[in-house]
Write a protein that holds these residues in place. Structure first.
Motif, PDB file in Angstrom:
ATOM      1  N   GLU A  34      25.534  54.887  15.679  1.00 19.10           N
ATOM      2  CA  GLU A  34      24.191  55.679  15.141  1.00 19.10           C
ATOM      3  C   GLU A  34      24.241  56.993  15.402  1.00 19.10           C
ATOM      4  O   GLU A  34      25.007  57.532  16.190  1.00 19.10           O
ATOM      5  CB  GLU A  34      22.930  55.142  16.115  1.00 19.10           C
ATOM      6  CG  GLU A  34      21.473  55.704  15.696  1.00 19.10           C
ATOM      7  CD  GLU A  34      20.737  55.285  16.797  1.00 19.10           C
ATOM      8  OE1 GLU A  34      19.224  55.500  16.364  1.00 19.10           O
ATOM      9  OE2 GLU A  34      20.840  54.460  17.543  1.00 19.10           O
ATOM     10  N   ARG A  49      18.202  59.739  10.716  1.00 20.00           N
ATOM     11  CA  ARG A  49      18.975  58.814  11.711  1.00 20.00           C
ATOM     12  C   ARG A  49      19.715  57.972  10.654  1.00 20.00           C
ATOM     13  O   ARG A  49      19.104  57.614   9.995  1.00 20.00           O
ATOM     14  CB  ARG A  49      17.677  58.287  12.465  1.00 20.00           C
ATOM     15  CG  ARG A  49      18.348  57.097  13.366  1.00 20.00           C
ATOM     16  CD  ARG A  49      17.292  56.346  14.131  1.00 20.00           C
ATOM     17  NE  ARG A  49      16.397  57.617  14.869  1.00 20.00           N
ATOM     18  CZ  ARG A  49      16.189  57.486  16.422  1.00 20.00           C
ATOM     19  NH1 ARG A  49      16.684  56.277  16.946  1.00 20.00           N
ATOM     20  NH2 ARG A  49      15.734  58.352  17.070  1.00 20.00           N
ATOM     21  N   LEU A  51      22.289  54.499  10.815  1.00 18.69           N
ATOM     22  CA  LEU A  51      22.682  53.322  11.623  1.00 18.69           C
ATOM     23  C   LEU A  51      23.815  52.587  10.987  1.00 18.69           C
ATOM     24  O   LEU A  51      23.492  52.256   9.856  1.00 18.69           O
ATOM     25  CB  LEU A  51      21.685  52.413  11.924  1.00 18.69           C
ATOM     26  CG  LEU A  51      20.524  52.870  13.013  1.00 18.69           C
ATOM     27  CD1 LEU A  51      19.310  53.386  11.973  1.00 18.69           C
ATOM     28  CD2 LEU A  51      20.347  52.117  14.022  1.00 18.69           C
TER      29      LEU A  51
END
Length: 168
Positions: A34, A49, A51
Protein backbone atom coordinates in the motif's frame (compact mmCIF):
# COMPACT_ATOMS: atom_id res chain seq x y z
CA UNK A 1 6.27 15.27 -16.90
CA UNK A 2 8.73 12.53 -16.14
CA UNK A 3 11.65 11.58 -18.33
CA UNK A 4 10.53 8.51 -20.27
CA UNK A 5 14.10 7.20 -20.17
CA UNK A 6 13.45 6.58 -16.49
CA UNK A 7 10.69 4.11 -17.35
CA UNK A 8 10.28 1.62 -14.56
CA UNK A 9 8.77 -1.31 -16.44
CA UNK A 10 10.84 -3.70 -14.32
CA UNK A 11 9.30 -2.58 -11.01
CA UNK A 12 6.30 -3.98 -9.17
CA UNK A 13 3.15 -1.78 -9.33
CA UNK A 14 3.61 -0.16 -5.92
CA UNK A 15 7.31 0.42 -6.62
CA UNK A 16 6.45 2.21 -9.87
CA UNK A 17 3.92 4.44 -8.09
CA UNK A 18 6.45 5.20 -5.36
CA UNK A 19 8.97 6.29 -7.99
CA UNK A 20 6.32 8.37 -9.75
CA UNK A 21 5.39 10.17 -6.52
CA UNK A 22 9.03 10.75 -5.61
CA UNK A 23 9.80 12.16 -9.07
CA UNK A 24 6.97 14.69 -8.59
CA UNK A 25 8.16 15.58 -5.09
CA UNK A 26 4.84 14.49 -3.56
CA UNK A 27 4.73 13.48 0.08
CA UNK A 28 4.09 9.76 0.29
CA UNK A 29 4.25 6.87 2.72
CA UNK A 30 4.72 3.20 1.83
CA UNK A 31 3.54 0.17 3.82
CA UNK A 32 4.18 -3.17 2.11
CA UNK A 33 1.57 -3.41 -0.68
CA UNK A 34 0.00 0.00 0.00
CA UNK A 35 1.17 3.51 -0.76
CA UNK A 36 -0.43 6.80 0.29
CA UNK A 37 0.42 10.17 -1.23
CA UNK A 38 -0.74 13.73 -0.72
CA UNK A 39 -1.21 15.95 -3.77
CA UNK A 40 -2.33 19.57 -3.83
CA UNK A 41 -4.88 20.28 -6.52
CA UNK A 42 -6.68 23.47 -7.51
CA UNK A 43 -9.62 22.82 -5.17
CA UNK A 44 -8.23 20.63 -2.40
CA UNK A 45 -5.36 18.48 -1.26
CA UNK A 46 -6.08 14.94 -2.38
CA UNK A 47 -5.06 11.81 -0.57
CA UNK A 48 -4.12 9.16 -3.11
CA UNK A 49 -4.10 5.59 -1.91
CA UNK A 50 -3.07 2.52 -3.92
CA UNK A 51 -3.37 -1.07 -2.75
CA UNK A 52 -1.76 -3.94 -4.62
CA UNK A 53 -3.61 -7.28 -4.37
CA UNK A 54 -1.03 -9.69 -5.70
CA UNK A 55 -3.32 -12.73 -5.46
CA UNK A 56 -5.78 -11.06 -7.86
CA UNK A 57 -3.21 -8.99 -9.83
CA UNK A 58 -5.31 -5.90 -9.16
CA UNK A 59 -4.10 -2.45 -8.26
CA UNK A 60 -6.90 -0.57 -6.54
CA UNK A 61 -6.54 3.20 -6.70
CA UNK A 62 -8.45 5.63 -4.50
CA UNK A 63 -8.47 9.42 -4.48
CA UNK A 64 -10.02 11.26 -1.55
CA UNK A 65 -11.00 14.88 -2.31
CA UNK A 66 -11.39 15.76 1.39
CA UNK A 67 -15.19 15.87 1.31
CA UNK A 68 -17.30 14.44 4.11
CA UNK A 69 -21.06 14.30 3.62
CA UNK A 70 -23.46 14.88 6.51
CA UNK A 71 -26.38 12.48 6.88
CA UNK A 72 -28.94 15.08 5.80
CA UNK A 73 -27.14 15.66 2.44
CA UNK A 74 -26.55 12.03 1.48
CA UNK A 75 -29.65 11.62 -0.70
CA UNK A 76 -28.64 14.61 -2.83
CA UNK A 77 -25.05 13.37 -3.06
CA UNK A 78 -26.20 9.89 -4.12
CA UNK A 79 -28.23 11.50 -6.89
CA UNK A 80 -25.32 13.61 -8.09
CA UNK A 81 -23.02 10.57 -7.92
CA UNK A 82 -25.34 8.69 -10.28
CA UNK A 83 -25.38 11.63 -12.70
CA UNK A 84 -21.59 12.00 -12.58
CA UNK A 85 -20.74 8.31 -12.79
CA UNK A 86 -22.71 7.83 -16.00
CA UNK A 87 -20.32 10.35 -17.60
CA UNK A 88 -17.11 8.58 -16.56
CA UNK A 89 -15.20 6.25 -18.84
CA UNK A 90 -13.06 4.67 -16.12
CA UNK A 91 -13.50 4.73 -12.38
CA UNK A 92 -16.37 6.04 -10.33
CA UNK A 93 -17.18 8.24 -7.38
CA UNK A 94 -18.75 6.70 -4.31
CA UNK A 95 -19.80 7.58 -0.80
CA UNK A 96 -18.75 5.34 2.07
CA UNK A 97 -21.92 4.75 4.07
CA UNK A 98 -20.18 4.21 7.40
CA UNK A 99 -18.19 7.45 7.41
CA UNK A 100 -19.76 9.76 4.81
CA UNK A 101 -16.42 10.07 3.02
CA UNK A 102 -16.57 10.78 -0.69
CA UNK A 103 -13.94 9.21 -2.95
CA UNK A 104 -12.98 8.34 -6.49
CA UNK A 105 -12.02 4.72 -7.14
CA UNK A 106 -10.78 2.64 -10.00
CA UNK A 107 -8.76 -0.49 -10.39
CA UNK A 108 -6.22 -1.76 -12.87
CA UNK A 109 -5.87 -5.43 -13.62
CA UNK A 110 -2.18 -6.00 -14.18
CA UNK A 111 -1.43 -9.38 -15.68
CA UNK A 112 2.17 -10.28 -16.39
CA UNK A 113 1.24 -13.08 -18.74
CA UNK A 114 3.28 -16.21 -18.38
CA UNK A 115 5.57 -16.65 -15.41
CA UNK A 116 6.76 -13.04 -15.08
CA UNK A 117 5.83 -10.79 -12.18
CA UNK A 118 3.07 -8.23 -12.89
CA UNK A 119 4.50 -4.81 -13.78
CA UNK A 120 3.06 -1.33 -14.04
CA UNK A 121 4.73 0.87 -16.63
CA UNK A 122 5.51 4.49 -15.89
CA UNK A 123 2.95 5.48 -18.54
CA UNK A 124 0.38 3.26 -16.81
CA UNK A 125 1.15 4.85 -13.43
CA UNK A 126 0.78 8.31 -14.92
CA UNK A 127 -2.58 7.44 -16.48
CA UNK A 128 -3.84 5.89 -13.23
CA UNK A 129 -2.83 8.85 -11.06
CA UNK A 130 -3.55 11.74 -13.40
CA UNK A 131 -6.98 10.48 -14.46
CA UNK A 132 -8.06 10.21 -10.82
CA UNK A 133 -6.81 13.72 -10.01
CA UNK A 134 -8.44 15.16 -13.14
CA UNK A 135 -11.83 13.66 -12.29
CA UNK A 136 -11.61 14.92 -8.70
CA UNK A 137 -10.72 18.40 -9.95
CA UNK A 138 -13.47 18.36 -12.58
CA UNK A 139 -16.27 17.37 -10.21
CA UNK A 140 -15.17 18.98 -6.93
CA UNK A 141 -17.25 22.12 -7.63
CA UNK A 142 -20.32 19.97 -8.33
CA UNK A 143 -20.10 18.41 -4.87
CA UNK A 144 -19.60 21.81 -3.25
CA UNK A 145 -22.62 23.29 -5.07
CA UNK A 146 -24.80 20.45 -3.75
CA UNK A 147 -23.37 20.43 -0.23
CA UNK A 148 -22.96 24.15 0.41
CA UNK A 149 -24.49 26.06 -2.50
CA UNK A 150 -28.06 24.84 -2.13
CA UNK A 151 -28.23 23.61 -5.71
CA UNK A 152 -30.01 20.47 -6.87
CA UNK A 153 -27.74 17.80 -8.39
CA UNK A 154 -28.76 18.73 -11.95
CA UNK A 155 -28.29 22.47 -11.27
CA UNK A 156 -24.87 21.78 -9.73
CA UNK A 157 -23.67 19.81 -12.74
CA UNK A 158 -24.97 22.45 -15.14
CA UNK A 159 -23.32 25.26 -13.16
CA UNK A 160 -19.98 23.50 -12.72
CA UNK A 161 -19.69 22.13 -16.24
CA UNK A 162 -20.08 25.48 -18.01
CA UNK A 163 -17.09 25.90 -20.31
CA UNK A 164 -15.72 29.43 -20.30
CA UNK A 165 -14.63 31.10 -23.51
CA UNK A 166 -11.51 33.27 -23.59
CA UNK A 167 -9.87 34.87 -20.56
CA UNK A 168 -11.09 37.41 -18.06
Amino acid sequence: MLDQSQDQDDDAPIDTLEGYYAAHGWDHDRHDDEIIASVKGSWATYELRALWREDDSVLQFLAFPDIKVADDRRAAIHEVLALINEQLWIGHFELWSSSGILLFRHAAMIDAGGDDEPRLSLAGAELLVESAIEECERFYPVFQFVLWGGKTPREAIAAAMVETQGEA
